[in-house]
Design an enzyme around this catalytic site. Structure first.
Site, mmCIF file in Angstrom:
data_model
loop_
_atom_site.group_PDB
_atom_site.id
_atom_site.type_symbol
_atom_site.label_atom_id
_atom_site.label_comp_id
_atom_site.label_asym_id
_atom_site.label_seq_id
_atom_site.Cartn_x
_atom_site.Cartn_y
_atom_site.Cartn_z
ATOM 1 N N LYS A 174 92.894 54.395 59.753
ATOM 2 C CA LYS A 174 94.109 54.469 60.578
ATOM 3 C C LYS A 174 93.881 53.820 61.924
ATOM 4 O O LYS A 174 92.834 54.002 62.539
ATOM 5 C CB LYS A 174 94.457 55.955 60.773
ATOM 6 C CG LYS A 174 95.791 56.198 61.422
ATOM 7 C CD LYS A 174 96.907 56.198 60.418
ATOM 8 C CE LYS A 174 98.277 56.177 61.064
ATOM 9 N NZ LYS A 174 98.650 54.844 61.597
ATOM 10 N N LYS A 234 91.466 49.215 63.252
ATOM 11 C CA LYS A 234 92.315 48.552 64.251
ATOM 12 C C LYS A 234 92.591 47.138 63.803
ATOM 13 O O LYS A 234 91.759 46.530 63.109
ATOM 14 C CB LYS A 234 91.589 48.514 65.605
ATOM 15 C CG LYS A 234 92.518 48.352 66.775
ATOM 16 C CD LYS A 234 93.255 49.643 67.005
ATOM 17 C CE LYS A 234 93.905 49.777 68.326
ATOM 18 N NZ LYS A 234 94.102 51.185 68.672
HETATM 19 N N1 GLU Z 1 97.464 52.502 68.584
HETATM 20 C C1 GLU Z 1 97.427 53.906 68.825
HETATM 21 C C2 GLU Z 1 96.040 54.330 69.250
HETATM 22 O O1 GLU Z 1 95.272 53.555 69.772
HETATM 23 C C3 GLU Z 1 97.982 54.694 67.655
HETATM 24 C C4 GLU Z 1 97.235 54.586 66.374
HETATM 25 C C5 GLU Z 1 97.942 55.235 65.188
HETATM 26 O O2 GLU Z 1 98.939 55.896 65.369
HETATM 27 O O3 GLU Z 1 97.439 55.030 64.076
HETATM 28 O O4 GLU Z 1 95.692 55.466 69.172
#
Ligand code: GLU
Length: 472
Positions: free
Chosen positions: A71, A107
């Protein structure tokens, strides 16, 4: 990956990891496995922009598979590079572990300036990127679930969803292939403000701890605190909003073109409207301009919230920071040098990997909603209200007294989706704060909250590896 003179974000994450690993008892092999990135996908693909073909560079990194799916968000920015995406993927693993969200970290990023493209061109780039992810099995509700990050939002998530569902017709859980979607496309109420709200809940809990506040030279509670927010994007805007509503004073707001300052407090929505109209945050009525935006970070305040990009507080400017608490709403805004300086200065740093975990926490709620195919509260809202009505009328009958209309409404209210998401997020942030603070207090050699947060994360991921065993 980077020359000695360049700042490497991933090296900073590794350094923080090593600092914390000393306070754990894991086998060196397990520690090595936890800290490195499991799968790294760097891609180039062509997109027709106008009458030219542009070659786009993009990435998706899956840092850990100790829990699946992986995620993490997708970033659109010219600064995107492999080192950054790896660092951010690693932070996602630790973030998820700390808030007990059962995902591995990942990511993605596309190295473009989104402002240079029309929405149609951006859609083409996003769809082609998604297509590349599908081809290599780097996206799916059970494998890897992207979300918004710097430079992306609900619109991009819709394009990702649509590309995925067109390529996977009939996949019943396809809605869970991405989070941060609009509510009309399977998103969940509360996701948009989740990161900023989580920052508020986390810092509110820290501010409620008398010993920490005494050390910081501050009074207990959020009320009256002077707050500075750097970055008026989704995270910074909502952090400012919840602090203002919670009784704090947002005395400065900083954007890349400049910053504004007003000791009486600023209203983030009015500032946003002003910026939209004038094209700049500067010249906001009643506020003082700070043309060199970096100087806003150095103003006297109680809580400083960097909510934009990494590496904004480093060895160079850290000695001049006057805040008593730094709450990292962005990922990696402080370098390890800044951390050392703040330990010496007694500034309390509340680390990114848990403070900004509200986004992924509510993403988890969205993913669960998608897998269960039903809105939160749909089954129980009316039932709870009827039950509360019955209890209330029994009470009135037995006591011979009647409850006022306003109170009746409050008592009877059955939870809707937003209520449940907000309370789930608050509970998560409070639990995580206490766990990290307790770990910090349990060992006087742990130098700061960041190291304590890493210790918590490493122990959770290490436990997963230990219990699951090593295959084959
Ligand atoms: N981009 C956000 C973070 O850095 C959200 C990641 C997500 O919801 O998977 O936490």
């Amino acid at each position: 990956m980077s020359t000695q003179h360049e700042y490497s974000f991933f090296d900073a994450v590794l350094a923080n990891f090593d600092k914390a690993a000393k306070f754990t008892n894991w086998d060196p092999g397990i520690l090595e496995q936890i800290k490195l990135c499991n799968s790294v996908y760097r891609m180039h693909f062509p997109v027709k922009i106008g009458d030219k073909i542009e070659v786009i560079k993009a990435y998706r990194v899956q840092h850990s598979h100790h829990k699946t799916p992986c995620k993490g968000g997708i970033r659109f920015a010219t600064t995107v590079n492999l080192d950054e995406v790896m660092a951010l993927a690693a932070l996602m693993t630790y973030k998820c572990a700390i808030v007990n969200v059962p995902f591995g970290g990942a990511k993605g990023g596309i190295s473009i300036d989104p402002k240079k493209y029309t929405p149609y061109e951006l859609e083409k780039i996003t769809r082609r990127y998604t297509h590349e992810l599908i081809k290599k099995n780097f996206i799916g509700p059970g494998t890897d679930v992207p979300a918004p990050d710097y430079g992306t939002g609900e619109r991009e998530m819709s394009w990702i969803l649509d590309t995925y569902t067109s390529m996977k017709p009939g996949e019943i859980d396809a809605l869970g292939c991405v989070t941060g979607k609009p509510i009309t496309q399977g998103g969940v109420r509360g996701r948009r403000e989740a990161t900023g709200l989580g920052v508020f809940y986390g810092l509110k809990e820290i501010c409620s701890m008398p010993d920490l506040m005494e050390k910081a030279g501050l009074t207990v509670g959020v009320e009256g605190k002077r707050v500075i927010v750097q970055g008026l994007g989704n995270v910074g805007y909502h952090a400012a909003k919840f602090f203002r509503e919670g009784g704090a004073k947002v005395i400065a707001l900083a954007e890349y073109e400049g910053a504004i300052f007003n000791t009486n407090g600023l209203n983030e929505e009015e500032v946003r409207q002003h910026r939209k109209k004038e094209g700049t945050i500067l010249n906001f009525p009643g506020a003082t301009n700070i043309t060199n935006t970096a100087e806003a970070l150095e103003l006297d305040c109680d809580i400083l919230i960097p909510a934009a990009l990494e590496n904004v507080i480093n060895g160079e400017n850290a000695p001049r920071i006057k805040a008593r608490i730094v709450g990292e709403a962005a990922n990696g805004p402080l370098t390890p040098d800044a951390d050392e300086i703040f330990i010496q200065k007694g500034i309390l740093v509340v680390p990114d990997m848990y403070l900004n975990a509200g986004g992924v926490t509510v993403s988890y709620f969205e993913w669960l909603k998608n897998l269960s195919h039903v809105r939160y509260g749909r089954m129980e809202k009316r039932f709870t209200e009827n039950q509360n009505r019955n209890i209330l009328s029994q009470m009135e009958e037995l006591t011979g007294k009647s409850v006022g209309d306003k109170e009746k409404e409050i008592i009877m209210h059955g939870p809707n989706e937003a209520d449940l998401v907000y309370s789930g997020l608050e509970e998560t942030m409070i639990g995580a704060t206490r766990e990290i603070v307790d770990t910090w207090k349990s060992n006087p050699d742990i130098p700061d909250l960041r190291t304590a947060a890493y210790v918590v994360a490493i122990n959770k991921v290490g436990t997963s590896y230990e219990e699951l065993g090593i295959f084959p």
